[in-house]
Design a protein around this motif. Structure first.
Motif, PDB file in Angstrom:
ATOM      1  N   ASN A 211       0.780  -1.088   0.183  1.00 45.79           N
ATOM      2  CA  ASN A 211       0.042   0.124  -0.176  1.00 45.79           C
ATOM      3  C   ASN A 211       0.792   1.090  -0.067  1.00 45.79           C
ATOM      4  O   ASN A 211       1.834   1.465   0.662  1.00 45.79           O
ATOM      5  CB  ASN A 211      -0.889  -0.018   1.184  1.00 45.79           C
ATOM      6  CG  ASN A 211      -2.117  -0.908   1.203  1.00 45.79           C
ATOM      7  OD1 ASN A 211      -2.771  -1.072  -0.026  1.00 45.79           O
ATOM      8  ND2 ASN A 211      -2.579  -1.471   2.032  1.00 45.79           N
TER       9      ASN A 211
ATOM     10  N   SER B  66      -4.585  -2.082  -8.308  1.00 51.03           N
ATOM     11  CA  SER B  66      -5.850  -2.397  -7.821  1.00 51.03           C
ATOM     12  C   SER B  66      -6.830  -1.368  -8.093  1.00 51.03           C
ATOM     13  O   SER B  66      -6.586  -0.225  -8.215  1.00 51.03           O
ATOM     14  CB  SER B  66      -5.845  -3.080  -6.660  1.00 51.03           C
ATOM     15  OG  SER B  66      -5.834  -1.911  -5.598  1.00 51.03           O
TER      16      SER B  66
ATOM     17  N   ALA C  59      -8.717  -0.253  -5.984  1.00 49.99           N
ATOM     18  CA  ALA C  59      -8.599   0.398  -4.562  1.00 49.99           C
ATOM     19  C   ALA C  59      -7.705   1.501  -4.660  1.00 49.99           C
ATOM     20  O   ALA C  59      -7.783   2.474  -4.293  1.00 49.99           O
ATOM     21  CB  ALA C  59      -8.277  -0.354  -3.444  1.00 49.99           C
TER      22      ALA C  59
ATOM     23  N   ARG D 128     -13.888  -4.346  -9.209  1.00 49.08           N
ATOM     24  CA  ARG D 128     -13.330  -4.835  -8.192  1.00 49.08           C
ATOM     25  C   ARG D 128     -13.489  -6.329  -8.168  1.00 49.08           C
ATOM     26  O   ARG D 128     -14.418  -7.002  -8.884  1.00 49.08           O
ATOM     27  CB  ARG D 128     -14.111  -4.566  -6.714  1.00 49.08           C
ATOM     28  CG  ARG D 128     -13.936  -3.122  -6.735  1.00 49.08           C
ATOM     29  CD  ARG D 128     -14.824  -2.551  -5.586  1.00 49.08           C
ATOM     30  NE  ARG D 128     -14.402  -1.193  -5.009  1.00 49.08           N
ATOM     31  CZ  ARG D 128     -13.621  -0.906  -4.161  1.00 49.08           C
ATOM     32  NH1 ARG D 128     -12.686  -1.678  -3.538  1.00 49.08           N
ATOM     33  NH2 ARG D 128     -13.170   0.565  -3.770  1.00 49.08           N
TER      34      ARG D 128
ATOM     35  N   PHE E 287     -10.721 -11.150  -0.724  1.00 44.11           N
ATOM     36  CA  PHE E 287     -10.542 -10.235  -1.957  1.00 44.11           C
ATOM     37  C   PHE E 287      -9.333  -9.384  -1.783  1.00 44.11           C
ATOM     38  O   PHE E 287      -8.947  -9.170  -0.558  1.00 44.11           O
ATOM     39  CB  PHE E 287     -11.531  -9.247  -2.368  1.00 44.11           C
ATOM     40  CG  PHE E 287     -12.668 -10.175  -2.854  1.00 44.11           C
ATOM     41  CD1 PHE E 287     -12.840 -11.082  -3.553  1.00 44.11           C
ATOM     42  CD2 PHE E 287     -13.964  -9.871  -2.175  1.00 44.11           C
ATOM     43  CE1 PHE E 287     -13.962 -11.734  -3.986  1.00 44.11           C
ATOM     44  CE2 PHE E 287     -14.943 -10.522  -2.426  1.00 44.11           C
ATOM     45  CZ  PHE E 287     -15.085 -11.475  -3.398  1.00 44.11           C
ATOM     46  N   ASP E 288      -8.272  -9.472  -2.488  1.00 38.45           N
ATOM     47  CA  ASP E 288      -6.944  -8.581  -2.383  1.00 38.45           C
ATOM     48  C   ASP E 288      -7.487  -7.223  -2.684  1.00 38.45           C
ATOM     49  O   ASP E 288      -7.837  -6.908  -3.942  1.00 38.45           O
ATOM     50  CB  ASP E 288      -5.798  -9.233  -3.305  1.00 38.45           C
ATOM     51  CG  ASP E 288      -5.211 -10.451  -2.618  1.00 38.45           C
ATOM     52  OD1 ASP E 288      -5.356 -10.864  -1.564  1.00 38.45           O
ATOM     53  OD2 ASP E 288      -4.984 -11.405  -3.466  1.00 38.45           O
ATOM     54  N   THR E 289      -7.080  -6.196  -1.905  1.00 39.23           N
ATOM     55  CA  THR E 289      -7.201  -4.781  -2.263  1.00 39.23           C
ATOM     56  C   THR E 289      -6.134  -4.062  -1.976  1.00 39.23           C
ATOM     57  O   THR E 289      -6.498  -2.788  -1.906  1.00 39.23           O
ATOM     58  CB  THR E 289      -8.475  -4.193  -1.091  1.00 39.23           C
ATOM     59  OG1 THR E 289      -8.080  -4.360   0.268  1.00 39.23           O
ATOM     60  CG2 THR E 289      -9.646  -5.304  -1.417  1.00 39.23           C
TER      61      THR E 289
ATOM     62  N   ASP F  13      -2.873  -1.589  -2.723  1.00 39.58           N
ATOM     63  CA  ASP F  13      -2.594  -0.529  -3.923  1.00 39.58           C
ATOM     64  C   ASP F  13      -1.855  -1.395  -5.134  1.00 39.58           C
ATOM     65  O   ASP F  13      -2.496  -0.904  -6.377  1.00 39.58           O
ATOM     66  CB  ASP F  13      -1.917   0.700  -3.629  1.00 39.58           C
ATOM     67  CG  ASP F  13      -2.774   1.618  -2.552  1.00 39.58           C
ATOM     68  OD1 ASP F  13      -4.171   1.538  -2.717  1.00 39.58           O
ATOM     69  OD2 ASP F  13      -2.484   2.099  -1.721  1.00 39.58           O
TER      70      ASP F  13
ATOM     71  N   GLY G 162      -7.893 -11.130  -6.759  1.00 38.58           N
ATOM     72  CA  GLY G 162      -7.433  -9.681  -7.102  1.00 38.58           C
ATOM     73  C   GLY G 162      -7.355  -9.287  -8.468  1.00 38.58           C
ATOM     74  O   GLY G 162      -7.040 -10.161  -9.415  1.00 38.58           O
TER      75      GLY G 162
END
Length: 435
Positions: free
Chosen positions: A89, A129, A131, A148, A160-162, A164, A419
């Motif tokens: 992130n 992503s 996100a 998403r 779910f992979d979120t 960045d 993801g």
């Protein structure tokens, strides 16, 4: 290197070192790779990229790996043996500022100039992503299909992979994927003999690190992992389920998965799933003939088309040549089984070409066998369409086919994570704006 009372093979030790990571893992890899191989040569290459004086001469497409990878005797591209996935992130809230964007750009560029851009050096991509793009007030360009992640079958419930961004490192050399990670995060002063001056340290925080491998012999080394029947995985198998994949005729080309319009022209989309595999059932419940029927088709099994891991198939799984994609419903009713590859053939485009370019690899992260299923496609909708064909819901409860039983390989895999990511062109690889 030993594991209890057992001495690890070179391949096992390298894989284990990648899984461990950190300074200890890197030191073990460098030590192993400096030792002579079966040919008497050291397993390390510090030359710069062939035919290039700088990373600026590399293709604008991050995903342009094929021409820099090995091929087998049939012309199929061979994926690098060792892989590391880094999910991270951005450290601040809101959009990325230009100072941090430039720092990351310099770090990625330096990494390219540190290693040979090839499977025997280092290949990598950086993806972002949905996100990540939510950080910006403006929406992501309409030329990019990047929803998403979501559950894509009635029988799955993945996380779910979120984070960045996702950095995918790949190399035939275990040391390269470990060293590159540490260089990126400012944990080394030198990498591959070069001074490390540019890093992403301080602007991103690592959320997760995942590892994997692919290639003949590597899965067979892991019959000590929970759920792997002793001696069941062939020494020739590149993946745990015992069959070759990545046939060039059954893969989309890099050109066909490339976004052609808009601000991200030259990029592509990436889907990453973690699939857990149930090998006890796969090898102990089914005969060889049944495994061939479920992986390919009943025709492949009846006509004995697949020898060993399938190297005899050449550059194609023969799903097109045999026409089994048109027999899914008939085989469900008449044979009581439909094949994985057979179902996927139905998801090809109007020209009969595959929609996905697969770059998946095996894993024993967390002490369990699985697959990091990584695919590239122009649109995530292409992946969803392909996965829908794989689900085989239209033939569930037809003949001997159930929702999962005898329905390809569905009975033996569980989707744990999903993801979606945008891989921008190299020119916009560093924290891209939405348009």
């Amino acid at each position: 290197m030993t594991d209890g009372d057992r001495t690890l093979t070179r391949r096992e030790a390298l894989r284990a070192a990648v899984a461990v990571g950190g300074s200890a893992g890197l030191a073990a890899c460098l030590n192993l790779e400096s030792q002579p191989t079966e040919t008497g040569e050291a397993n390390r290459n510090t030359d710069p990229p062939d035919g290039t004086e700088s990373a600026a001469e590399l293709p604008n497409r991050q995903h342009a790996w094929t021409e820099f990878s090995r091929t087998d005797k049939h012309g199929n591209p061979v994926l690098a043996r060792h892989h590391v996935l880094l999910l991270a992130n951005y450290v601040d809230d809101g959009p990325v500022d230009d100072v941090d964007r430039k720092q990351a750009a310099n770090a990625f560029r330096e990494l390219e100039e540190t290693y040979r851009w090839a499977s025997d050096g280092l290949l990598f991509t950086v993806g972002y992503s949905p996100a990540y793009f939510d950080r910006y007030d403006e929406p992501l360009s309409e030329s990019v299909d990047l929803p998403r992640p979501a559950a894509l079958a009635p029988f799955e419930d993945p996380s779910f992979d979120t984070p960045d961004l996702l950095v995918h490192l790949a190399s035939d050399r275990a040391s390269a994927v470990l060293e590159a990670k540490q260089a990126l995060f400012g944990e080394l002063e030198t990498a591959n003999g070069s001074e490390v001056t540019e890093t992403i340290d301080g602007i991103v925080e690592l959320v997760d690190r995942r590892t994997g491998f692919i290639g003949p012999g590597l899965p067979a080394e892991h019959d000590d992992v929970n759920g792997v029947p002793d001696g069941a995985v062939s020494e020739d198998a590149p993946l745990f389920m015992g069959f070759k994949s990545g046939f060039v005729e059954n893969q989309a080309t890099e050109n066909s998965v490339t976004i052609t319009e808009g601000p991200f022209a030259g990029g592509t989309t990436q889907h990453l799933s973690l699939l857990r595999t149930e090998l006890d059932q796969w090898y102990n419940q089914d005969s060889r003939e049944q495994r061939v029927a479920k992986m390919f088709s009943a025709t492949h099994a009846a006509e004995d088309l697949v020898e060993g891991v399938g190297d005899n198939l050449g550059d194609s799984s023969l799903v097109s040549e045999t026409g089994v994609g048109d027999r899914v419903s008939d085989d469900a009713f008449e044979e009581g089984v439909v094949g994985h590859a057979q179902k996927l053939a139905r998801a090809r485009d109007e020209d009969g070409d595959p929609r996905l370019l697969r770059r998946d690899f095996a894993t024993v992260d967390d002490g369990r066998t699985g697959v990091h299923f990584l695919s590239l496609q122009e649109s995530i909708a292409d992946f969803i369409q392909t996965r829908t064909a794989m689900n085989g819901t239209d033939v569930a409860n037809v003949g001997g086919v159930g929702t999962k039983n005898n329905n390809g390989i569905l009975q033996y895999i569980t989707t744990v994570r999903r993801g979606n990511y945008l891989l921008p062109p190299r020119s916009k690889r560093s924290f891209p704006r939405p348009s």
